[in-house]
Design an enzyme around this catalytic site. Sequence first.
Site, PDB file in Angstrom:
ATOM      1  N   THR A 292       0.859  -1.188   0.000  1.00  0.00           N
ATOM      2  CA  THR A 292       0.000   0.000   0.000  1.00  0.00           C
ATOM      3  C   THR A 292       0.890   1.230   0.000  1.00  0.00           C
ATOM      4  OG1 THR A 292      -1.783   1.178   1.174  1.00  0.00           O
ATOM      5  CG2 THR A 292      -0.137   0.121   2.545  1.00  0.00           C
TER       6      THR A 292
ATOM      7  N   LYS B 281      -3.489   3.055   6.401  1.00  0.00           N
ATOM      8  CA  LYS B 281      -3.995   1.698   6.150  1.00  0.00           C
ATOM      9  C   LYS B 281      -3.045   0.676   6.767  1.00  0.00           C
ATOM     10  CE  LYS B 281      -6.372   1.130   1.740  1.00  0.00           C
ATOM     11  NZ  LYS B 281      -6.276   0.507   0.402  1.00  0.00           N
TER      12      LYS B 281
ATOM     13  N   ASP C 143      -8.286  -2.982  -1.680  1.00  0.00           N
ATOM     14  CA  ASP C 143      -8.954  -1.854  -2.324  1.00  0.00           C
ATOM     15  C   ASP C 143     -10.245  -1.598  -1.549  1.00  0.00           C
ATOM     16  OD1 ASP C 143      -9.016   0.144  -4.271  1.00  0.00           O
ATOM     17  OD2 ASP C 143     -10.504  -0.968  -5.410  1.00  0.00           O
TER      18      ASP C 143
ATOM     19  N   PHE D  93      -8.360   8.802   7.872  1.00  0.00           N
ATOM     20  CA  PHE D  93      -7.970   9.308   6.560  1.00  0.00           C
ATOM     21  C   PHE D  93      -9.184   9.251   5.634  1.00  0.00           C
ATOM     22  CE2 PHE D  93      -7.827   5.296   4.147  1.00  0.00           C
ATOM     23  CZ  PHE D  93      -7.774   4.371   5.165  1.00  0.00           C
ATOM     24  N   GLY D  94      -9.013   9.778   4.440  1.00  0.00           N
ATOM     25  CA  GLY D  94     -10.042   9.667   3.400  1.00  0.00           C
ATOM     26  C   GLY D  94     -11.410  10.151   3.855  1.00  0.00           C
TER      27      GLY D  94
ATOM     28  N   LYS E  10     -11.757   2.404  15.704  1.00  0.00           N
ATOM     29  CA  LYS E  10     -12.102   2.204  14.286  1.00  0.00           C
ATOM     30  C   LYS E  10     -11.893   0.732  13.922  1.00  0.00           C
ATOM     31  CE  LYS E  10     -11.175   3.397   9.481  1.00  0.00           C
ATOM     32  NZ  LYS E  10     -10.314   3.982   8.453  1.00  0.00           N
TER      33      LYS E  10
ATOM     34  N   HIS F 112     -14.797  -1.859   7.989  1.00  0.00           N
ATOM     35  CA  HIS F 112     -14.851  -2.799   6.875  1.00  0.00           C
ATOM     36  C   HIS F 112     -13.513  -3.533   6.733  1.00  0.00           C
ATOM     37  CE1 HIS F 112     -13.402   1.169   6.079  1.00  0.00           C
ATOM     38  NE2 HIS F 112     -12.869   0.836   4.908  1.00  0.00           N
ATOM     39  N   ARG F 113     -12.409  -2.796   6.957  1.00  0.00           N
ATOM     40  CA  ARG F 113     -11.063  -3.363   6.737  1.00  0.00           C
ATOM     41  C   ARG F 113     -10.761  -4.473   7.735  1.00  0.00           C
ATOM     42  NH1 ARG F 113      -8.872   1.063   6.163  1.00  0.00           N
ATOM     43  NH2 ARG F 113      -9.208   0.849   3.918  1.00  0.00           N
TER      44      ARG F 113
HETATM   45  P1  ITT Z   1      -3.571   2.105  -1.571  1.00  0.00           P
HETATM   46  O1  ITT Z   1      -2.154   2.526  -1.793  1.00  0.00           O
HETATM   47  O2  ITT Z   1      -3.673   0.936  -0.612  1.00  0.00           O
HETATM   48  O3  ITT Z   1      -4.371   1.861  -2.824  1.00  0.00           O
HETATM   49  P2  ITT Z   1      -5.470   4.284  -1.150  1.00  0.00           P
HETATM   50  O4  ITT Z   1      -5.537   5.337  -0.094  1.00  0.00           O
HETATM   51  O5  ITT Z   1      -5.371   4.711  -2.588  1.00  0.00           O
HETATM   52  O6  ITT Z   1      -4.260   3.315  -0.755  1.00  0.00           O
HETATM   53  P3  ITT Z   1      -7.928   2.805  -1.798  1.00  0.00           P
HETATM   54  O7  ITT Z   1      -7.640   2.889  -3.249  1.00  0.00           O
HETATM   55  O8  ITT Z   1      -8.301   1.487  -1.228  1.00  0.00           O
HETATM   56  O9  ITT Z   1      -6.699   3.341  -0.918  1.00  0.00           O
HETATM   57  O10 ITT Z   1      -9.054   3.811  -1.342  1.00  0.00           O
HETATM   58  C1  ITT Z   1      -9.951   4.437  -2.186  1.00  0.00           C
HETATM   59  C2  ITT Z   1     -10.383   5.736  -1.557  1.00  0.00           C
HETATM   60  O11 ITT Z   1     -11.228   5.466  -0.451  1.00  0.00           O
HETATM   61  C3  ITT Z   1      -9.222   6.586  -1.051  1.00  0.00           C
HETATM   62  O12 ITT Z   1      -9.459   7.931  -1.364  1.00  0.00           O
HETATM   63  C4  ITT Z   1      -9.261   6.419   0.454  1.00  0.00           C
HETATM   64  O13 ITT Z   1      -8.884   7.604   1.100  1.00  0.00           O
HETATM   65  C5  ITT Z   1     -10.723   6.055   0.723  1.00  0.00           C
HETATM   66  N1  ITT Z   1     -10.762   5.080   1.810  1.00  0.00           N
HETATM   67  C6  ITT Z   1     -10.342   3.795   1.758  1.00  0.00           C
HETATM   68  N2  ITT Z   1     -10.458   3.196   2.959  1.00  0.00           N
HETATM   69  C7  ITT Z   1     -10.967   4.136   3.795  1.00  0.00           C
HETATM   70  C8  ITT Z   1     -11.280   4.159   5.165  1.00  0.00           C
HETATM   71  O14 ITT Z   1     -11.075   3.127   5.947  1.00  0.00           O
HETATM   72  N3  ITT Z   1     -11.767   5.289   5.673  1.00  0.00           N
HETATM   73  C9  ITT Z   1     -11.965   6.380   4.899  1.00  0.00           C
HETATM   74  N4  ITT Z   1     -11.677   6.453   3.613  1.00  0.00           N
HETATM   75  C10 ITT Z   1     -11.177   5.347   3.052  1.00  0.00           C
END
Ligand code: ITT
Length: 190
Positions: free
Chosen positions: A7, A12, A69, A144-145, A167, A172-173
């Site tokens: 990743t 994550k 993902d 994050f995200g 969390k 989900h993770r």
């Molecule tokens: P990788 O290098 O593992 O791909 P990533 O941050 O790009 O890291 P994903 O493609 O799995 O991860 O995530 C898709 C989007 O969803 C990305 O913008 C993340 O910030 C968001 N996301 C994934 N898991 C999340 C979580 O647990 N909480 C909040 N947002 C999440």
Amino acid sequence: MEIQFITHNSSKFEEVSKVANEYNLSVKWFDHEYDELQEDSLETIAHKSCLGILQVKPELKTTHFFLEDAGLFIESLNGFPGPYSAYVFKTIGNNGILNLMKNEKNRNAYFKSAIAYFNRNTIETFTGITKGSITQSVIGEGGFGFDPIFVPEDKDQTFAEMTLATKNLYSHRQKSLRILFTSLTAFVKQ
Ligand code: ITT
């Protein structure tokens, strides 16, 4: 057995390594940004990303590794952003999502995680889903995200207001990880 988690997202990796500790498994961080093919399902994206990485990094063929993902699926937006979550987060972000949902009463949404695990031979996928709702505003500093706009079902805090340990009780993770780690530790015990 050494397992690597591929990743580019350090948050994550932190979540993953905390869950792995509970199973006495040590997961090593392989920091690599890979291209995700656009597909309709997260499982297919994860599976194809695994195949893609094996092509560009053939040295991984003799190792055990996994990647994940994830996506946020919003009911009133017919599942958007779903598999497009990374792109949507980068472009319109949390405020963009909240704007799309202005005046929308149905706030139902779920997060889905799809892991693809390579065991030196085949690729297996594992999934986890957490249902919840989208807030009216951005709340919380952690995570994050989309964490600041998502409240898991029956809870009153966003993922971004929770500690990592909390969390990890609801996400989900951790659900997809627990299926993977349970199968790995069952295999080791045999
Ligand atoms: P990788 O290098 O593992 O791909 P990533 O941050 O790009 O890291 P994903 O493609 O799995 O991860 O995530 C898709 C989007 O969803 C990305 O913008 C993340 O910030 C968001 N996301 C994934 N898991 C999340 C979580 O647990 N909480 C909040 N947002 C999440």
